[in-house]
Design a protein around this motif. Structure first.
Motif, PDB file in Angstrom:
ATOM      1  N   MET A   1       4.590   5.455  -5.325  1.00 54.58           N
ATOM      2  CA  MET A   1       3.797   5.631  -4.125  1.00 54.58           C
ATOM      3  C   MET A   1       2.413   5.004  -4.294  1.00 54.58           C
ATOM      4  SD  MET A   1       4.006   6.814  -1.183  1.00 54.58           S
ATOM      5  CE  MET A   1       3.195   7.508   0.165  1.00 54.58           C
ATOM      6  N   LYS A   2       1.827   5.188  -5.492  1.00 51.75           N
ATOM      7  CA  LYS A   2       0.509   4.618  -5.760  1.00 51.75           C
ATOM      8  C   LYS A   2       0.539   3.099  -5.632  1.00 51.75           C
ATOM      9  CE  LYS A   2      -2.561   7.021  -8.892  1.00 51.75           C
ATOM     10  NZ  LYS A   2      -2.921   7.248 -10.277  1.00 51.75           N
ATOM     11  N   THR A   3       1.613   2.522  -6.110  1.00 53.67           N
ATOM     12  CA  THR A   3       1.754   1.064  -6.071  1.00 53.67           C
ATOM     13  C   THR A   3       1.811   0.566  -4.632  1.00 53.67           C
ATOM     14  OG1 THR A   3       2.992   1.193  -8.125  1.00 53.67           O
ATOM     15  CG2 THR A   3       3.105  -0.865  -6.920  1.00 53.67           C
ATOM     16  N   LEU A   4       2.500   1.283  -3.765  1.00 48.36           N
ATOM     17  CA  LEU A   4       2.583   0.887  -2.360  1.00 48.36           C
ATOM     18  C   LEU A   4       1.225   0.968  -1.678  1.00 48.36           C
ATOM     19  CD1 LEU A   4       5.952   2.531  -1.255  1.00 48.36           C
ATOM     20  CD2 LEU A   4       5.483   0.131  -1.681  1.00 48.36           C
ATOM     21  N   VAL A   5       0.451   1.975  -2.004  1.00 52.54           N
ATOM     22  CA  VAL A   5      -0.887   2.108  -1.411  1.00 52.54           C
ATOM     23  C   VAL A   5      -1.771   0.960  -1.876  1.00 52.54           C
ATOM     24  CG1 VAL A   5      -2.960   3.550  -1.344  1.00 52.54           C
ATOM     25  CG2 VAL A   5      -0.710   4.618  -1.162  1.00 52.54           C
ATOM     26  N   ARG A   6      -1.721   0.658  -3.180  1.00 52.24           N
ATOM     27  CA  ARG A   6      -2.523  -0.456  -3.706  1.00 52.24           C
ATOM     28  C   ARG A   6      -2.096  -1.788  -3.082  1.00 52.24           C
ATOM     29  NH1 ARG A   6      -2.738   0.927 -10.157  1.00 52.24           N
ATOM     30  NH2 ARG A   6      -4.139   2.705  -9.971  1.00 52.24           N
ATOM     31  N   LEU A   7      -0.789  -1.977  -2.948  1.00 52.25           N
ATOM     32  CA  LEU A   7      -0.278  -3.199  -2.333  1.00 52.25           C
ATOM     33  C   LEU A   7      -0.735  -3.302  -0.880  1.00 52.25           C
ATOM     34  CD1 LEU A   7       1.487  -5.711  -2.537  1.00 52.25           C
ATOM     35  CD2 LEU A   7       3.433  -4.302  -1.861  1.00 52.25           C
ATOM     36  N   ASN A   8      -0.689  -2.191  -0.169  1.00 54.86           N
ATOM     37  CA  ASN A   8      -1.123  -2.174   1.225  1.00 54.86           C
ATOM     38  C   ASN A   8      -2.602  -2.517   1.349  1.00 54.86           C
ATOM     39  OD1 ASN A   8      -1.280  -1.812   3.950  1.00 54.86           O
ATOM     40  ND2 ASN A   8      -1.063   0.401   3.909  1.00 54.86           N
ATOM     41  N   VAL A   9      -3.427  -1.930   0.490  1.00 56.70           N
ATOM     42  CA  VAL A   9      -4.868  -2.212   0.518  1.00 56.70           C
ATOM     43  C   VAL A   9      -5.129  -3.674   0.166  1.00 56.70           C
ATOM     44  CG1 VAL A   9      -7.065  -1.691  -0.615  1.00 56.70           C
ATOM     45  CG2 VAL A   9      -5.540   0.175   0.051  1.00 56.70           C
ATOM     46  N   ALA A  10      -4.427  -4.183  -0.844  1.00 55.44           N
ATOM     47  CA  ALA A  10      -4.615  -5.584  -1.250  1.00 55.44           C
ATOM     48  C   ALA A  10      -4.207  -6.537  -0.133  1.00 55.44           C
ATOM     49  CB  ALA A  10      -3.816  -5.868  -2.513  1.00 55.44           C
ATOM     50  N   LEU A  11      -3.072  -6.273   0.497  1.00 58.29           N
ATOM     51  CA  LEU A  11      -2.621  -7.137   1.590  1.00 58.29           C
ATOM     52  C   LEU A  11      -3.563  -7.074   2.784  1.00 58.29           C
ATOM     53  CD1 LEU A  11       1.237  -6.555   1.493  1.00 58.29           C
ATOM     54  CD2 LEU A  11      -0.010  -8.623   0.874  1.00 58.29           C
ATOM     55  N   ARG A  12      -4.026  -5.888   3.111  1.00 59.41           N
ATOM     56  CA  ARG A  12      -4.950  -5.735   4.240  1.00 59.41           C
ATOM     57  C   ARG A  12      -6.262  -6.476   3.969  1.00 59.41           C
ATOM     58  NH1 ARG A  12      -4.866  -1.882   8.426  1.00 59.41           N
ATOM     59  NH2 ARG A  12      -3.107  -1.013   7.301  1.00 59.41           N
ATOM     60  N   THR A  13      -6.771  -6.362   2.743  1.00 62.32           N
ATOM     61  CA  THR A  13      -8.013  -7.051   2.376  1.00 62.32           C
ATOM     62  C   THR A  13      -7.818  -8.564   2.442  1.00 62.32           C
ATOM     63  OG1 THR A  13      -8.568  -5.222   0.905  1.00 62.32           O
ATOM     64  CG2 THR A  13      -9.759  -7.279   0.575  1.00 62.32           C
ATOM     65  N   HIS A  14      -6.721  -9.026   1.907  1.00 55.77           N
ATOM     66  CA  HIS A  14      -6.445 -10.465   1.949  1.00 55.77           C
ATOM     67  C   HIS A  14      -6.308 -10.948   3.388  1.00 55.77           C
ATOM     68  CE1 HIS A  14      -5.096 -14.344   0.585  1.00 55.77           C
ATOM     69  NE2 HIS A  14      -4.022 -14.257   1.353  1.00 55.77           N
ATOM     70  N   TRP A  15      -5.612 -10.191   4.218  1.00 53.71           N
ATOM     71  CA  TRP A  15      -5.427 -10.562   5.625  1.00 53.71           C
ATOM     72  C   TRP A  15      -6.769 -10.641   6.348  1.00 53.71           C
ATOM     73  CZ3 TRP A  15      -2.285 -13.023   8.528  1.00 53.71           C
ATOM     74  CH2 TRP A  15      -2.357 -12.904   9.908  1.00 53.71           C
ATOM     75  N   GLU A  16      -7.666  -9.700   6.077  1.00 53.14           N
ATOM     76  CA  GLU A  16      -8.995  -9.718   6.698  1.00 53.14           C
ATOM     77  C   GLU A  16      -9.781 -10.958   6.273  1.00 53.14           C
ATOM     78  OE1 GLU A  16     -10.661  -5.959   5.638  1.00 53.14           O
ATOM     79  OE2 GLU A  16      -9.432  -4.854   7.092  1.00 53.14           O
ATOM     80  N   LYS A  17      -9.653 -11.344   5.007  1.00 51.25           N
ATOM     81  CA  LYS A  17     -10.329 -12.558   4.531  1.00 51.25           C
ATOM     82  C   LYS A  17      -9.763 -13.796   5.211  1.00 51.25           C
ATOM     83  CE  LYS A  17     -11.534 -10.915  -0.079  1.00 51.25           C
ATOM     84  NZ  LYS A  17     -11.278 -11.071  -1.524  1.00 51.25           N
ATOM     85  N   VAL A  18      -8.451 -13.836   5.358  1.00 50.12           N
ATOM     86  CA  VAL A  18      -7.809 -14.973   6.024  1.00 50.12           C
ATOM     87  C   VAL A  18      -8.254 -15.047   7.478  1.00 50.12           C
ATOM     88  CG1 VAL A  18      -5.596 -15.861   6.842  1.00 50.12           C
ATOM     89  CG2 VAL A  18      -5.822 -15.062   4.491  1.00 50.12           C
ATOM     90  N   GLN A  19      -8.295 -13.931   8.163  1.00 50.09           N
ATOM     91  CA  GLN A  19      -8.721 -13.895   9.556  1.00 50.09           C
ATOM     92  C   GLN A  19     -10.181 -14.323   9.702  1.00 50.09           C
ATOM     93  OE1 GLN A  19      -5.818 -14.000  11.040  1.00 50.09           O
ATOM     94  NE2 GLN A  19      -6.469 -12.582  12.608  1.00 50.09           N
ATOM     95  N   ALA A  20     -11.030 -13.863   8.803  1.00 45.34           N
ATOM     96  CA  ALA A  20     -12.447 -14.234   8.861  1.00 45.34           C
ATOM     97  C   ALA A  20     -12.618 -15.738   8.646  1.00 45.34           C
ATOM     98  CB  ALA A  20     -13.235 -13.452   7.818  1.00 45.34           C
ATOM     99  N   HIS A  21     -11.892 -16.282   7.702  1.00 42.49           N
ATOM    100  CA  HIS A  21     -11.978 -17.717   7.424  1.00 42.49           C
ATOM    101  C   HIS A  21     -11.414 -18.535   8.594  1.00 42.49           C
ATOM    102  CE1 HIS A  21     -12.194 -21.397   5.147  1.00 42.49           C
ATOM    103  NE2 HIS A  21     -10.911 -21.628   5.362  1.00 42.49           N
TER     104      HIS A  21
END
Length: 65
Positions: A1-21
């Motif tokens: 479960m911890k891994t899924l939360v970390r993966l979700n946070v990492a993907l969301r952060t990356h997506w926000e960076k992609v959108q900003a760029h």
């Protein structure tokens, strides 16, 4: 479960960076793109003009084909 939360946070952060760029890059046309478009239009006009001149010059000879 911890891994899924970390993966979700990492993907969301990356997506926000992609959108900003992506939002920063929109609307900018580089000078290279303009040069390519001008060259393409000039080439098309030169080809069309050459075809027109050839057809006009040999119009009488081409009618028998």
């Amino acid at each position: 479960m911890k891994t899924l939360v970390r993966l979700n946070v990492a993907l969301r952060t990356h997506w926000e960076k992609v959108q900003a760029h992506a939002s920063e890059d929109r609307g900018d046309i580089s000078i290279t793109t303009i040069i390519i478009w001008v060259a393409a239009v000039a080439g098309a006009l030169a080809i069309a003009g050459t075809i027109g001149i050839v057809v006009t010059k040999y119009n009488g000879k081409l009618s028998g084909i």
